[in-house]
Design an enzyme around this catalytic site. Structure first.
Site, PDB file in Angstrom:
ATOM      1  N   CYS A   2       0.777  -1.415  -0.058  1.00  0.00           N
ATOM      2  CA  CYS A   2       0.154  -0.032   0.131  1.00  0.00           C
ATOM      3  C   CYS A   2       0.745   1.307  -0.034  1.00  0.00           C
ATOM      4  O   CYS A   2       2.100   1.299   0.530  1.00  0.00           O
ATOM      5  CB  CYS A   2      -0.940  -0.071   1.216  1.00  0.00           C
ATOM      6  N   ARG A  27       1.330   1.504  -5.982  1.00  0.00           N
ATOM      7  CA  ARG A  27       1.676   0.477  -4.763  1.00  0.00           C
ATOM      8  C   ARG A  27       0.311  -0.233  -4.569  1.00  0.00           C
ATOM      9  O   ARG A  27       0.407  -1.267  -3.727  1.00  0.00           O
ATOM     10  CB  ARG A  27       2.164   1.277  -3.641  1.00  0.00           C
ATOM     11  N   TRP A  75      -3.416  -1.969  -1.367  1.00  0.00           N
ATOM     12  CA  TRP A  75      -3.732  -3.196  -1.969  1.00  0.00           C
ATOM     13  C   TRP A  75      -4.253  -4.268  -0.901  1.00  0.00           C
ATOM     14  O   TRP A  75      -3.609  -4.311   0.169  1.00  0.00           O
ATOM     15  CB  TRP A  75      -2.243  -3.552  -2.579  1.00  0.00           C
ATOM     16  N   ASN A 101       0.218  -0.057   6.082  1.00  0.00           N
ATOM     17  CA  ASN A 101       0.910  -1.259   4.950  1.00  0.00           C
ATOM     18  C   ASN A 101       1.574  -2.481   5.671  1.00  0.00           C
ATOM     19  O   ASN A 101       2.068  -2.257   6.627  1.00  0.00           O
ATOM     20  CB  ASN A 101       1.975  -0.492   4.094  1.00  0.00           C
ATOM     21  N   GLY A 102       1.276  -3.437   5.382  1.00  0.00           N
ATOM     22  CA  GLY A 102       1.787  -4.800   5.874  1.00  0.00           C
ATOM     23  C   GLY A 102       0.463  -5.730   6.540  1.00  0.00           C
ATOM     24  O   GLY A 102      -0.690  -5.681   5.852  1.00  0.00           O
ATOM     25  N   GLU A 484      10.748 -13.990 -18.772  1.00  0.00           N
ATOM     26  CA  GLU A 484      10.623 -12.636 -18.698  1.00  0.00           C
ATOM     27  C   GLU A 484       9.459 -12.149 -19.617  1.00  0.00           C
ATOM     28  O   GLU A 484       8.473 -11.455 -19.350  1.00  0.00           O
ATOM     29  CB  GLU A 484      11.743 -11.689 -18.861  1.00  0.00           C
ATOM     30  N   LYS A 488       5.713 -10.776 -18.503  1.00  0.00           N
ATOM     31  CA  LYS A 488       5.012  -9.408 -18.875  1.00  0.00           C
ATOM     32  C   LYS A 488       3.581  -9.749 -19.532  1.00  0.00           C
ATOM     33  O   LYS A 488       2.824  -8.914 -19.118  1.00  0.00           O
ATOM     34  CB  LYS A 488       6.056  -8.707 -19.819  1.00  0.00           C
ATOM     35  N   GLU A 491       1.197 -10.468 -16.831  1.00  0.00           N
ATOM     36  CA  GLU A 491       0.969  -9.115 -15.979  1.00  0.00           C
ATOM     37  C   GLU A 491       0.068  -8.233 -16.643  1.00  0.00           C
ATOM     38  O   GLU A 491      -0.701  -7.613 -15.990  1.00  0.00           O
ATOM     39  CB  GLU A 491       2.331  -8.589 -15.573  1.00  0.00           C
ATOM     40  N   HIS A 507      10.094 -32.716 -24.194  1.00  0.00           N
ATOM     41  CA  HIS A 507       9.693 -33.280 -22.815  1.00  0.00           C
ATOM     42  C   HIS A 507       8.504 -33.322 -22.538  1.00  0.00           C
ATOM     43  O   HIS A 507       8.430 -33.204 -21.247  1.00  0.00           O
ATOM     44  CB  HIS A 507      10.968 -33.299 -22.063  1.00  0.00           C
ATOM     45  N   LYS A 610       3.470  -2.687  -7.176  1.00  0.00           N
ATOM     46  CA  LYS A 610       4.737  -2.418  -7.365  1.00  0.00           C
ATOM     47  C   LYS A 610       5.827  -3.062  -6.523  1.00  0.00           C
ATOM     48  O   LYS A 610       6.719  -3.839  -7.175  1.00  0.00           O
ATOM     49  CB  LYS A 610       5.199  -0.829  -7.722  1.00  0.00           C
TER      50      LYS A 610
END
Length: 615
Positions: A2, A27, A75, A101-102, A484, A488, A491, A507, A610
């Site tokens: 947050c 955030r 968040w 936050n947390g 990566e 992306k 996300e 395989h 983020k």
């Protein structure tokens, strides 16, 4: 996760706090809220959804003007993204307001205690218990800072707390444990925030807060103590970027701006690393050369995009230093009882320096006696402070949730670490190191060249907007690039995307290939390790024979891939180990454009934030 802002000063606290939240919305954007002290009372407003919803509410129902206030963009962890769960949370009398936050791990037991004593809690959050505990403590001691210290000693977990009380109209109090909080020092005004971006338009002077500390902002200045009340030492520092770096600068999205900033970010990360004698100097590394010569194992810990940077770094470290190197997900690291000792070098990679999983890995490594080097973008953050040494990436602020320039600069920083280890240990000659540094110095121009040729990639992305799956293949350092690229797309485009080592195709994953399925293939250079190149060309033929739509990323001059590429993306020729610096860029552009075509929020993808500051 947050975003938190606090303010004491002569300006309108509401305006300062809302502007700060706007810069911290990356955030978290599940809800937002503010509280201001004015006219002897406390007024608050909060709203589910993005900050724009709160701004609209404040137009319809204005708050009184005052010089003290706090704000929050959320968040969600405990409780869904609703008006009732939005911060700030107040006590029953409406005299205390808290943002957080947390995660408070023992909140259920504390809530039960409060309810037994007659408190009425109205949300599903862990945060609300703090407002009620502060109110109880304040009724006894009459001091908000002391109340915060008393309450924090009862809390378990990771948290940043910021609170105000109507009886102390010129005071904001904050506390931190395992979660970011920084003080901004202005001219007769003071700020608290999760990130300096919140107050950068007002001041570039900041104060670090340490672990288990309480800070009190008042018209008289700043006071910092430990949870035990003892005065605490703090470090002041100057932020070396200004407000323009945190703005979009004419781009539609921060992500587009940050992709475009990559050539400069790479150059800045390299700046000043070679002295006049041609010797690599990493001044931030405080390790004596004797310690590095004794290292017999390197372990890289990171999460998400930073983990992919660490996977690539492993190839460079082992090739240039001949030291065994492991790359670990920080979230799994300490739970498998890793074998570490004083001759182990742990490299912790984190853009924010506050990634909780990585921070816990750092602490575990140090408890086992290992040396820890942080690769980080944020000056003064927790991971660098708790590490033995740090190498800053100098990428500047990265606001978009999906990382771009941080990834490239993490790679450059890891290459520098590998070269420095090679220099100290004598496994790389000076002219060899100089040759790699010269190649790195040219990478900025190579990235610029890639960016100038991206319109066909954008067109391709738009044409695939209705697809539901994209696969990515790579070999050697191309495998982490494939991972990566897939990340992306997950996300941003909310698509099923997977990255595979191309050699593993037969395989199992080849069963996924069907007519029309887009498959992105990162092709290594035909120069040098030509066997890798030949094998991946065979992989392209295998998937194309089964109807896949092949999207091939290959260096300029590689004609052998042309017959097998439905879409060919050229990148400049670079040494094998450095190719990820150019091969990743088209994948960033591809994901950004595909997300836009699907109507998604590019800078603020759903369910993400983020900085991940909870485990």
């Amino acid at each position: 996760m947050c975003g938190i802002v606090g303010y004491v000063g002569g300006q309108s606290a509401l305006e300062v706090v809302i502007a700060g939240l706007r810069r911290l919305e990356y955030r978290g954007y599940d809800s937002a809220g503010v509280a201001v002290l004015a006219d002897g009372g406390l007024a608050a407003a909060r709203k589910a959804g993005k900050l724009a919803n709160l701004s609209k509410l404040l137009v319809e129902q204005p708050l009184p003007s005052g010089g003290t206030g706090i704000g929050h963009t959320r968040w969600a962890t405990h409780g869904g993204p609703t008006d009732a769960n939005a911060h700030p949370h107040l006590d029953n009398a409406g005299r205390v307001a808290v943002v957080h936050n947390g995660i408070i791990e023992n909140f259920a037991a504390l809530r039960a205690e409060l309810e037994e004593r007659g408190h009425r809690l109205e949300s599903q959050t862990d945060t609300e218990v703090v407002a009620h505990l502060l109110a109880e403590s304040f009724s006894s001691c009459g001091d908000l800072a002391e109340s915060m210290r008393q309450v924090c000693r009862r809390l378990e977990g990771a948290f940043t707390l910021v609170a105000v009380h109507a009886d102390e109209p010129d005071t904001v109090v904050g506390a931190r444990r395992n979660s970011p909080l920084v003080v901004g020092v202005g001219d007769g005004e003071w700020f608290l925030a999760s990130d300096v971006a919140a107050f950068i338009e007002h001041t570039r002077e900041a104060v670090e807060l340490g672990q288990d500390q309480v800070v009190e902002l008042s018209r008289g200045g700043v006071t910092v103590t430990g949870f035990d009340g003892a005065p605490a030492e703090v470090r002041e520092y100057h932020v070396d970027w200004d407000v323009s770096a945190a703005e979009k600068g004419g781009y539609d999205y921060f992500m587009l701006k940050e992709i475009a900033e990559q050539p400069k970010a790479v150059a800045d990360t390299l700046l000043g690393r070679i002295d006049d004698a041609g010797v690599l100097r990493l001044d931030e590394l405080r390790f004596p050369a004797s310690v590095l010569r004794e290292v017999d194992k390197v372990v890289i810990v990171a999460c998400g995009t930073a983990y992919h940077a660490g996977m690539i770094a492993k190839y460079a470290i082992e090739h240039w230093t001949r030291i065994p190197c492991e790359t670990e997900l920080a979230s799994e690291f300490r739970y498998r009882d890793p074998i570490l000792d004083a001759r182990t070098l742990v490299v912790a990679i984190s853009q924010s320096g506050e990634t909780m999983d990585t921070l816990m890995a750092v602490r575990h490594a140090r408890e086992q006696g290992a040396r820890v080097l942080a690769v980080c973008n944020t000056n003064g953050s927790t991971i660098p402070r708790e590490s033995d040494a740090v190498l800053y990436t100098r990428a500047g602020p990265e606001v978009a949730v999906a990382s771009t320039k941080a990834f490239l600069t993490q790679l450059v920083a890891c290459y520098l670490v590998a070269l420095y280890l090679g220099q100290v240990r004598g496994t790389k000659w000076g002219d060899e190191i100089d040759s790699v540094i010269r190649e790195l110095a040219r990478i900025g121009d190579d990235v610029e060249a890639v960016l100038a040729t991206m319109e066909p990639v954008r067109e391709l992305a738009r044409s695939l907007a209705d697809n539901n799956t994209v696969l990515f293949l790579g070999r050697h350092v191309g495998f982490p690039v494939a991972l990566e690229g897939a990340l992306k797309l997950k996300e941003l485009a909310y698509m099923h995307a997977e990255g595979f080592a191309a050699g593993e195709l037969k395989h199992g994953p080849i069963a996924l290939i069907e007519p029309g399925l887009p498959v992105v293939v990162v092709v290594p250079s035909p120069r040098g390790r030509s066997v890798l190149h030949d094998k991946i060309v065979s992989n392209i033929q295998e998937i194309r024979a089964r109807g896949a739509l092949t999207i091939v990323i290959a260096e300029e001059g590689d004609e052998s891939v042309v017959p097998y590429a439905d879409h060919l993306v050229r990148v400049p020729a670079t040494p094998t180990l450095l190719q990820p610096l150019v091969a990743t860029v088209p994948l960033q552009v591809f994901a950004c454009e595909l997300a836009t075509a699907r109507g998604n929020e590019v800078d603020q993808p759903r369910n993400l934030a983020k900085s991940v500051t909870v485990e």
